[in-house]
Design a protein around this motif. Structure first.
Motif, mmCIF file in Angstrom:
data_model
loop_
_atom_site.group_PDB
_atom_site.id
_atom_site.type_symbol
_atom_site.label_atom_id
_atom_site.label_comp_id
_atom_site.label_asym_id
_atom_site.label_seq_id
_atom_site.Cartn_x
_atom_site.Cartn_y
_atom_site.Cartn_z
ATOM 1 N N ILE A 177 0.861 -1.182 0.000
ATOM 2 C CA ILE A 177 0.000 0.000 0.000
ATOM 3 C C ILE A 177 0.892 1.224 0.000
ATOM 4 N N ALA A 178 1.077 1.793 -1.183
ATOM 5 C CA ALA A 178 1.868 3.009 -1.344
ATOM 6 C C ALA A 178 1.465 3.598 -2.690
ATOM 7 N N PRO A 179 0.299 4.262 -2.729
ATOM 8 C CA PRO A 179 -0.223 4.684 -4.030
ATOM 9 C C PRO A 179 0.650 5.698 -4.765
ATOM 10 N N ASP A 180 1.292 6.586 -4.038
ATOM 11 C CA ASP A 180 2.200 7.521 -4.712
ATOM 12 C C ASP A 180 3.227 8.029 -3.704
ATOM 13 N N LEU A 181 4.229 8.734 -4.201
ATOM 14 C CA LEU A 181 5.327 9.150 -3.328
ATOM 15 C C LEU A 181 4.885 10.195 -2.309
ATOM 16 N N ASP A 182 3.927 11.037 -2.669
ATOM 17 C CA ASP A 182 3.443 12.029 -1.704
ATOM 18 C C ASP A 182 2.820 11.332 -0.489
ATOM 19 N N TYR A 183 2.127 10.236 -0.765
ATOM 20 C CA TYR A 183 1.509 9.459 0.319
ATOM 21 C C TYR A 183 2.578 8.986 1.297
ATOM 22 N N VAL A 184 3.659 8.448 0.761
ATOM 23 C CA VAL A 184 4.729 7.928 1.606
ATOM 24 C C VAL A 184 5.427 9.079 2.340
ATOM 25 N N GLU A 185 5.614 10.190 1.623
ATOM 26 C CA GLU A 185 6.288 11.345 2.220
ATOM 27 C C GLU A 185 5.490 11.865 3.421
ATOM 28 N N ARG A 186 4.164 11.901 3.272
ATOM 29 C CA ARG A 186 3.339 12.379 4.397
ATOM 30 C C ARG A 186 3.444 11.424 5.577
ATOM 31 N N PHE B 142 5.952 9.649 6.288
ATOM 32 C CA PHE B 142 7.282 9.869 6.862
ATOM 33 C C PHE B 142 7.305 11.128 7.715
ATOM 34 N N GLU B 143 6.657 12.184 7.220
ATOM 35 C CA GLU B 143 6.669 13.443 7.977
ATOM 36 C C GLU B 143 6.008 13.291 9.336
ATOM 37 N N ASP B 144 4.922 12.522 9.389
ATOM 38 C CA ASP B 144 4.298 12.272 10.696
ATOM 39 C C ASP B 144 5.344 11.738 11.671
ATOM 40 N N ALA B 145 6.133 10.795 11.185
ATOM 41 C CA ALA B 145 7.097 10.126 12.062
ATOM 42 C C ALA B 145 8.307 10.993 12.362
ATOM 43 N N LYS B 146 8.677 11.837 11.413
ATOM 44 C CA LYS B 146 9.851 12.688 11.591
ATOM 45 C C LYS B 146 9.698 13.569 12.821
ATOM 46 N N TYR B 147 8.468 13.987 13.075
ATOM 47 C CA TYR B 147 8.228 14.854 14.231
ATOM 48 C C TYR B 147 7.688 14.076 15.430
ATOM 49 N N GLY B 148 7.895 12.761 15.402
ATOM 50 C CA GLY B 148 7.603 11.993 16.600
ATOM 51 C C GLY B 148 6.201 11.422 16.711
ATOM 52 N N GLY B 149 5.466 11.373 15.613
ATOM 53 C CA GLY B 149 4.153 10.737 15.636
ATOM 54 C C GLY B 149 4.185 9.467 14.803
ATOM 55 N N TRP B 150 3.125 8.659 14.885
ATOM 56 C CA TRP B 150 3.050 7.530 13.956
ATOM 57 C C TRP B 150 2.240 7.966 12.738
ATOM 58 N N SER B 151 2.472 7.292 11.627
ATOM 59 C CA SER B 151 1.816 7.695 10.374
ATOM 60 C C SER B 151 0.313 7.525 10.490
ATOM 61 N N ARG B 152 -0.401 8.608 10.217
ATOM 62 C CA ARG B 152 -1.873 8.517 10.229
ATOM 63 C C ARG B 152 -2.335 7.588 9.115
ATOM 64 N N ARG B 153 -1.677 7.679 7.997
ATOM 65 C CA ARG B 153 -1.986 6.768 6.883
ATOM 66 C C ARG B 153 -0.698 6.044 6.499
ATOM 67 N N PRO B 154 -0.482 4.889 7.137
ATOM 68 C CA PRO B 154 0.814 4.222 6.991
ATOM 69 C C PRO B 154 0.996 3.538 5.630
ATOM 70 N N PHE B 155 2.254 3.311 5.346
ATOM 71 C CA PHE B 155 2.663 2.457 4.241
ATOM 72 C C PHE B 155 2.639 1.020 4.762
ATOM 73 N N ALA B 156 2.216 0.081 3.923
ATOM 74 C CA ALA B 156 2.185 -1.318 4.366
ATOM 75 C C ALA B 156 2.668 -2.246 3.258
ATOM 76 N N ASP B 157 3.444 -3.235 3.661
ATOM 77 C CA ASP B 157 3.937 -4.253 2.745
ATOM 78 C C ASP B 157 3.374 -5.580 3.243
ATOM 79 N N LEU B 158 2.590 -6.233 2.408
ATOM 80 C CA LEU B 158 1.802 -7.373 2.884
ATOM 81 C C LEU B 158 2.229 -8.689 2.252
ATOM 82 N N VAL B 159 2.113 -9.740 3.050
ATOM 83 C CA VAL B 159 2.250 -11.093 2.539
ATOM 84 C C VAL B 159 1.167 -11.920 3.231
ATOM 85 N N ILE B 160 0.611 -12.874 2.503
ATOM 86 C CA ILE B 160 -0.349 -13.793 3.124
ATOM 87 C C ILE B 160 0.299 -15.173 3.133
ATOM 88 N N PRO B 161 1.091 -15.450 4.181
ATOM 89 C CA PRO B 161 1.883 -16.693 4.199
ATOM 90 C C PRO B 161 1.036 -17.947 3.995
#
Lengths: 502, 544
Positions: B361-370, B372-391
């Protein structure tokens, strides 16, 4: 073989172009130089405010000029004298008067004392910092004075400290160097002047090394101004060039670099000016940035596809705005140093620098820009302040960008509380682009992180002063080793030009 | 037992510690591995927190495991069984998607739907990245030199000179891109090839995995390349699932190590390294027991290896300071889900082979950048990036019949939150992850039977990596090669004779590669004058 009008034709009359032209003429070449504006100097130009008052148009820092390389130009004989300052800069991190400022004194002992007072232990840390930085900039100076080569990579790979400083972030490096927030902020702000990055970005460490060239264990590098006013440096360069016989034309924009096909590629053979005049030359030097020189003046059709792609993707992100503020009375900002020659950095902490860079990233102007304030003589016994502010809007100005106007006004009033401010004007990256022809309004002619330095300050085909074309060299900040008023790129081009002249 | 004397003690039974142990045992040394937990694997473990549902709790895919390690330790015979992930699905807003499959013609068509030009450039890009991966491989397979007065020690000079020759002889264009990849941002690198936002974002996700950077951060291109090093049997950029999860892999290496004669002791926490007359002579366990050995290798991060384990007087001040300031604040979390049915994507409602691939889940670079910015200032991403596997779609043993497990690797969840505590924020972050997933997999929320949310402090607590950074420290230039983890400790040796480092905080860094463990063991064997017969590494750089 047709007769050439000149040996060397130089595009642009910035300080580097003047250095290159002056050196080459003195070394026996016939040189002509063409500047688009009525005033020579480019980013280092003075701006006349009337009644004999002038301030620098864009750049207030002459401490990085490599005097030894310019010795041939005999600038002292042509009227240049420096007024050195006792400090490199001061930092104000809260809205107080000068007493609370942290001063970066030149001399190690004095600076250490000021740091020690700010954060216990930082005095000793400063000495260690100076010794380390002194060693690194000494090592880098050798590389800055040589054309970039792949084998230099080994230098980086085998030097943990060089790798750490060139690859690390200012936040991590300054965090390790100092305990005091203000010490970190001061060096962070010095490094990030004109850069679109925030201190947390990896690789920003090298920006500080560039800014601190000349630093040794004994003290920080020199801070100084030319005596006789903001324009005195460029005036001396101009007199030196004229005295040697360089033909200089102002108000003469170059429209095209003329190119001929020769064995093994293309060769620059002269210039066409906006008025249609053609000037032929055996070698062309361009003081403009690499992208503008090659894509606009030469044209993509003459270049390999790969180079065109690279040139289009070079990052030129101008972020620095500038307010020029006449102050009626001799008033603030109260300077801790008592010296008007020392710029005052106004920033509350690394986070403010970071947030300003975030604003630039999203194409906004900063609602709370951080500042670098310099004080100059003004009219009728008053002063003029030049205030560099980051991050400025990419396009637009205080008249079109309300957020920028109010942010800047608040910042200025914060510094000059109590001062009588006359109406001020502002300049933004759009002005640098329009006035000075710098792509993206970037004063460094391209971002100065490692992916655009050394071998990478260029394309797959050509780096350093070289270009894809025979007979065409870059002599400005877009070439190795990059921006700021140093004279280095101009000197490099002059060193290389004889090869092109054959 | 404690009366036995050992040639080598390896502290930590993660995959690198086990690889080191196996190499040392293979050369005839008597080797003791000491693992704090009740099982081997470190961050490569499989656990069963809910009956019938098994998870690779932390690391989740195997791609970087060096072929020479596989061959030297005969891992296939010991049960290595990698199921390749053959596709990557990037769901996009509005039920759109970007799907890259094993069939390159179909991938071409899928990419061309977003940009015809990009579909063509993608072919060129993959070729170029494979070439770059080979160059990086050579760097990664070379041990950083021990530096004496700024020059490489004689023993390392030849290998370095060979590396330099290889680079000087490489085509100029390739070297230029290589230098760019070492220094620039993933976005800058990708911009030179591509124009469509979904493809750039899909490719850029490898540049942030496990790293506190965004694709716009300088240096992120190297992380991208680091992940491109994934190579299974000579095929670059191949990701695989180990049968039984990554814990299965740790068991495989442990079996190999044991069969070569190493002894692995669990529930054995090391308290400090024993030094007598300036030389290492073993370790002391928490309960005071001494385990003596000629050499000690620590696979732990520098804060422990150089900090906690040693008397501070034994190290130069700079190195100790460096270890304590080591950038290893993790920013990655893991959300492990137990599902009562297979998830369905808005863009692909029917089950299909895409479920046996990777999804992100990373539709575009702005999404990922936002994010990242949440985390840069000490918060968790409101809309996180996710890498999924269904083992469970790759390996039916992982869940009860008809049920599934889904592994969500998520960013950014910074180790330290500003003004808040993970104890109060963990489930809110989990909810944010589920909210994002639900947009692309309608109905997912209702199908969740169990949810496990792990954030960096959990990784620190359970696995013992300070800061919870999955790579044992950021992969940035200031922490690579001669700086990993610091001057005078980057060549696997430390200033204390007989004491070595062998974990992910040494060159070439994190990921389940086994490379640090291998290179460290080779250094030890050379110092003990016990040359090992090992596969040449350069031969594996020939590509597909």
């Amino acid at each position: 073989m047709t007769a050439r009008d000149f040996d060397v034709a130089v595009v642009g009359g910035g300080h580097n172009a003047l250095v290159a032209a002056g050196l080459l003429q003195r070394r026996g070449a016939r040189v002509a130089l063409f500047e688009a504006r009525p005033q020579l100097g480019g980013f280092a130009s003075p701006l006349a405010l009337g009644e004999g008052v002038e301030v620098p148009l864009a750049v207030d820092d002459w401490g990085l000029v490599r005097d030894d390389l310019l010795a041939e130009l005999e600038l002292e004989r042509h009227g240049l004298a420096w007024a050195p300052a006792e400090a490199l800069a001061a930092l104000r991190s809260e809205a107080t008067d000068g007493d609370a400022d942290l001063v970066l004194w030149r001399e190690a002992g004095r600076c250490a004392a000021s740091f020690e007072q700010d954060a216990p232990g930082d005095g000793k840390r400063l000495r260690r910092f100076l010794a380390e930085i002194g060693g690194l900039v000494g090592e880098l100076e050798e590389l800055w004075r040589r054309p970039p080569e792949l084998r230099q990579l080994a230098r980086f790979v085998l030097s943990p400290e060089l790798l750490r400083w060139c690859g690390g972030s200012l936040e991590e490096l300054l965090g390790a160097a100092f305990d005091g927030t203000r010490a970190r902020t001061a060096f962070g702000a010095l490094a990030l002047r004109g850069s679109a990055w925030g201190p947390s970005a990896a690789g920003t460490g090298i920006l500080l090394l560039h800014q601190l060239a000349g630093t040794t264990a004994e003290g920080l590098r020199v801070a100084r101004r030319p005596r006789g006013g903001a324009g005195a440096f460029v005036a001396a360069l101009e007199r030196s060039a004229a005295d040697a016989g360089v033909q200089m034309a102002t108000g003469a924009p170059v429209r095209q670099i003329l190119v001929e096909n020769v064995a093994g590629g293309s060769r620059a053979v002269g210039l066409r000016l906006a008025n249609g005049t053609e000037v032929s030359a055996r070698c062309v030097l361009s003081g403009l940035d690499r992208r503008t020189t090659l894509l606009d003046l030469v044209g993509p059709a003459r270049l390999p596809v790969q180079s065109v792609r690279r040139l289009r993707h070079l990052r030129h992100h101008g972020v620095r705005g500038r307010a020029i503020v006449p102050v009626a009375k001799r008033a603030g900002p109260a300077l801790a140093t008592g010296e008007p020659g020392v710029p005052l950095l106004v920033a509350r902490g690394l986070e403010q620098l970071e947030r300003a860079a975030d604003d630039a990233k999203w194409g906004r102007s900063s609602a709370r820009p951080w500042l670098e304030v310099s004080v100059w003589p003004g009219r009728a016994g008053g002063t003029t302040w030049t205030i560099n502010a980051q991050c400025a809007p990419q396009s637009g100005s205080a008249t079109t960008d309300g957020a920028w106007a109010s942010g800047l006004r608040a910042a200025i009033e914060g510094v000059g509380s109590g001062a009588e401010l006359a109406p001020w004007r502002d300049l933004t990256p759009a002005d640098w682009e329009r006035e000075l022809g710098a792509a993206g309004g970037c004063e460094h002619h391209g971002d100065m992180l490692l992916d655009q330095l050394f071998q990478l300050r260029g394309t797959e085909r050509a780096a350093g002063a070289r270009t894809e074309l025979q007979g065409l060299l870059l002599c400005g900040s877009g070439a190795h080793p990059g921006g700021a008023v140093t004279g280095l790129p101009g000197w490099h081009a002059a060193e290389l030009a004889p090869e092109e002249l054959g | 037992m404690s009366a036995r004397s050992w040639d080598a003690v390896v502290v930590g039974g993660g995959h690198n510690g086990l690889v080191s142990a196996a190499y040392l045992a293979r050369a005839g040394l008597r080797v003791q591995v000491l693992e704090r937990r009740e099982r081997v694997g470190g961050a490569t473990v499989t656990e069963e927190p809910y009956p019938g549902f098994r998870y690779s709790v932390f690391s989740y895919l195997v791609s970087l495991l060096r072929p020479e390690v596989i061959h030297d330790l005969d891992l296939v015979r010991h049960g290595l069984f990698l199921v390749p992930l053959e596709s990557t699905l990037n769901p996009l807003p509005g039920g759109d998607e970007l799907y890259r499959e094993a069939d390159s013609n179909r991938t071409f068509a899928n990419v061309a739907r977003h940009s015809r030009r990009d579909a063509e450039a993608y072919v060129e890009y993959r070729l170029r990245m494979t070439q770059l991966a080979q160059l990086v491989h050579e760097l990664q397979a070379t041990a950083p030199p021990d530096l004496v007065d700024g020059a490489a020690a004689d023993e390392d000079a030849a290998a370095l000179a060979a590396l330099a020759r290889r680079y000087v002889q490489a085509p100029r264009d390739l070297i230029f891109t290589f230098l760019q990849a070492l220094t620039t941002s993933a976005e800058s690198l990708l911009d030179q090839w591509f124009e469509s936002a979904p493809l750039k974002a899909a490719l850029a996700t490898s540049s942030i995995i496990g790293s506190f950077v965004s694709p716009r951060s300088p240096g992120s291109a190297y992380v991208l390349l680091h992940h491109y090093m994934g190579e299974i049997d000579g095929v670059y950029r191949a990701w695989g699932w180990q049968k039984g999860g990554t814990g299965g892999l740790a068991e495989v290496i442990a079996r190999a190590a044991r069969s070569l004669g190493a002894d692995i002791r669990l529930d054995a926490q090391v308290q400090r390294v024993l030094v007598e007359d300036g030389e290492v002579c073993g370790v002391v366990l928490e309960d005071g027991e001494e385990v003596r050995a000629r050499v000690v290798l620590s696979s732990l991060a520098p804060q422990a290896s150089l900090g906690r384990f040693l008397d501070p007087g034994l190290l130069p001040e700079e190195l100790l300071d460096r270890a304590m300031r080591w950038q290893s604040f993790g920013c990655s979390g893991k959300v492990n889900l137990a599902l009562d049915r297979v998830p369905r994507f808005a863009s692909r409602p029917e089950p299909g082979p895409h479920l046996a691939g990777g999804m992100s889940i990373a539709p575009d670079l702005d999404y990922v950048e936002r994010a990242f910015e949440d985390a840069k200032y000490g918060g968790w991403s409101r809309r996180p990036f996710a890498d999924l596997v269904i083992p469970s779609c790759l390996d039916p043993d992982m869940a009860p019949p008809g049920k599934h497990v889904m592994s969500c690797f998520v960013q950014y969840a910074p180790y330290a939150l500003s003004g808040a505590d993970w104890a109060d924020q963990r489930e809110a972050f989990g909810d944010a992850v589920i909210d994002v997933l639900e947009e692309h997999m309608p109905g997912l929320r209702e199908s969740i039977l169990h949810r496990q949310v792990l954030v960096p402090p959990d990784i620190e607590r359970i696995v013992g990596i300070p800061g919870g950074n999955i790579f044992h420290g950021e992969l940035r230039m200031s922490q690579l090669f001669v700086n990993r983890p610091g001057a005078r400790a980057a060549a696997y040796r430390t200033p204390v004779p007989g004491y070595y480092l062998c974990g992910s905080s040494t060159h070439p860094g994190g990921g389940i590669s086994g490379a640090p463990g291998r290179l460290a063991a080779l250094r030890v064997l050379r110092d003990l004058d016990r040359p090992a017969e090992v596969s040449a590494t350069a031969a594996t750089g020939s590509g597909a």
